[in-house]
Design an enzyme around this catalytic site. Structure first.
Site, PDB file in Angstrom:
ATOM      1  N   HIS B  56     -58.075  13.030 -40.745  1.00  0.00           N
ATOM      2  CA  HIS B  56     -58.293  11.712 -40.896  1.00  0.00           C
ATOM      3  C   HIS B  56     -57.013  10.805 -41.654  1.00  0.00           C
ATOM      4  O   HIS B  56     -57.521   9.857 -42.344  1.00  0.00           O
ATOM      5  CB  HIS B  56     -59.768  11.527 -41.758  1.00  0.00           C
ATOM      6  CG  HIS B  56     -60.777  12.149 -40.992  1.00  0.00           C
ATOM      7  ND1 HIS B  56     -61.034  12.058 -39.661  1.00  0.00           N
ATOM      8  CD2 HIS B  56     -61.513  13.429 -41.311  1.00  0.00           C
ATOM      9  CE1 HIS B  56     -62.077  12.693 -39.450  1.00  0.00           C
ATOM     10  NE2 HIS B  56     -62.558  13.583 -40.311  1.00  0.00           N
ATOM     11  N   HIS B 218     -64.936  12.177 -35.584  1.00  0.00           N
ATOM     12  CA  HIS B 218     -64.919  13.269 -35.181  1.00  0.00           C
ATOM     13  C   HIS B 218     -65.100  13.551 -33.201  1.00  0.00           C
ATOM     14  O   HIS B 218     -65.594  14.640 -32.987  1.00  0.00           O
ATOM     15  CB  HIS B 218     -65.603  14.643 -35.717  1.00  0.00           C
ATOM     16  CG  HIS B 218     -65.709  14.259 -37.196  1.00  0.00           C
ATOM     17  ND1 HIS B 218     -66.531  13.581 -37.836  1.00  0.00           N
ATOM     18  CD2 HIS B 218     -64.839  14.868 -38.187  1.00  0.00           C
ATOM     19  CE1 HIS B 218     -66.155  13.676 -39.315  1.00  0.00           C
ATOM     20  NE2 HIS B 218     -65.226  14.367 -39.410  1.00  0.00           N
TER      21      HIS B 218
END
Lengths: 328, 328
Positions: B56, B218
């Protein structure tokens, strides 16, 4: 083609509207001129103008701000801005101390910036220019005679910006900008091409296990097209080209690992880690490192590495404050 | 799978090595703990720790620095860090004033951060936590009970960081962090999935003209899967969900248009332009705008929009200085 856009013909205008709305320190001139310029100029400071085709964001609008550029002129995607747009920017930034044009070496850009400079000179504005040719990959290319200008140009923006803020005059700022341009080398590598808004397919195609070394930021051909290997090997190859071209021995450097738009930061930091180890092995110091998306090629997956050889003067201007949020 | 990596099992370690090498204000703890922490803590200041799975970036290591986080703990790609890693970070940042854990709402993260907090408490460290659940798209998800935590978490980092720098005590910082978490809503939209290093295929597939609205960072399922339309229409849909969830009427807001890794800045600014027009039409003011890659999902093409409802207290902490270069 999957993009967050409305009409392909409006992407530059809508992007710059959004840019100016997000950054209150700049003004957007409108769709006829496509210039982003500082809301408040510094009287008596040398003006700095850069620009080129769109599609390389944050270049160039993202570098407009105190301590870097005073204006950025945008063409259409991957197309040079016309001389009248550049002249508009020249008018906006000149406060009597003259203007330096910072131009990436593409034939269209060089021609149009020169023409605008000539028109401004006839009006009595002092204009100088510096042309950046940092890409060591190839001599002559699709849109270029000589070497292409790529991400190393951002170092020239920053260093010129520092010199201008310090109150240097036009010829002094030009000299410092030229030193930065002379001391920087770059090269890129791509894992994918990119698609222009309005065009249905990528500018070039690569197979599932292929990479192109030395391609340009408009997808111009590189020098090696082959299988992708681990990043240590790729960085070794790329750094070899940079080292061959300029003597960095015992120098301190500023390093930029620049993402081309579609490559995540995770990979850019892994590339930087390999660059750092390579430079350590060669006895070359890193004074400052820049890892991120500085000059992109739409959503191209890939990156470039730029290496700026520093001296005390260049360090001073590199270190000076700027309000440009993309810089640090 | 085309990525600039060496071995898939080393991506987190090599990335964090590169990160610490590029940012001299932080230290990397090493591969057993995968923590990035500030080189110099401020004695007497409440410590701030966040983290989660890797992939991320710049979250979370990129937010470590004076005025934001004191440490970030990384798990493997898209996997929660273990309690011992989090405990390591707690030890590094506590200077006696206690530690606030800022946790995105994923079951693994919540469990592991809680466990680490409990272990630290037994050692006499004061620990509190705030859980961020800003994603309005779905209740319960693949890895989550309740709503997922996404890019709005970065606002919580910044505001907690400001409050801690101002000398607030642990319970006060927690209260302010909770106000920020309560006042922020986010939602994303994706044009492509992403591929985990070491996995041969994308987490989810979208057709050439398809988009997914409300997916997680995700690749968790969203709420709408269909044809891509122009961005005005897409932003209208997305903003509708945010507006329905919190009363922003007559408020001032901070807006974040967050790229998910594979979407160029050009498109993010076009998205922001549509968000701005939408908010203007609704009589909602923008106090500050953030456009860029703040919390990504590897090379996923897509973006999220976060909207933080501000009051004077939140503005104060949002505006405070930070050395974190990704922020501004």
């Amino acid at each position: 083609m999957k993009k967050f856009i409305n009409k392909p013909e409006n992407v530059v205008t809508e992007m710059l509207e959004g840019f100016a709305a997000a950054h209150p320190n700049v003004i957007y001139s409108g769709k006829d001129t496509e210039v982003i310029y500082r809301r408040q100029m510094d009287p008596g400071k040398v003006g700095l103008v850069s620009g080129g085709g769109a599609g390389h964001e944050p270049a160039h609008a993202g570098y407009v701000g105190r301590g870097m550029l005073d204006a950025a002129v945008s063409g259409n995607v991957f197309a040079s801005p016309s001389p009248d747009r550049i002249l508009y920017a020249l008018h906006k930034v000149d406060t009597g101390a003259g203007v330096l044009l910072i131009v990436k070496n593409y034939s269209g850009d060089v021609m149009n910036f020169q023409m605008a400079g000539e028109l401004a000179r006839r009006e009595g504005i002092s204009v100088e220019s510096v042309i950046v040719r940092d890409d060591v990959a190839v001599e002559d290319s699709t849109y270029t005679t000589g070497r292409r200008g790529i991400a190393g140009t951002v170092f020239v923006h920053k260093i010129s910006g520092g010199a201008a803020m310090k109150g240097k005059d036009l010829l002094e700022v030009k000299k410092i900008a030229e030193k930065a341009a002379t001391n920087v080398r770059s090269m890129g590598m791509a894992l994918s091409g990119c698609t222009l808004p309005g065009v249905g397919q990528k500018g070039f195609q690569l197979g599932e296990d292929e990479l192109e070394l030395g391609m340009g930021i408009h997808g111009e051909p590189g020098i090696y097209h082959g299988k992708i290997t681990d990043v240590q090997n790729l960085v070794g190859k790329l750094m070899g080209y940079l080292m061959k071209d300029l003597d960095y021995t015992k120098s301190e450097t500023a390093v930029m690992v620049n993402g081309l738009g579609g490559t995540p930061l995770m990979e850019l930091y892994i590339v930087f880690w390999e660059v750092k180890k390579y430079l350590e092995g060669a006895g070359i110091g890193i004074y400052k490192a820049y890892v991120g998306n500085y000059m992109t090629s739409l959503e191209m997956a890939g990156c470039s590495v730029s290496l700026l050889k520093l001296d005390e003067e260049l360090k001073t201007y590199l270190d000076m404050d700027t309000e440009v949020s993309i810089w640090k």
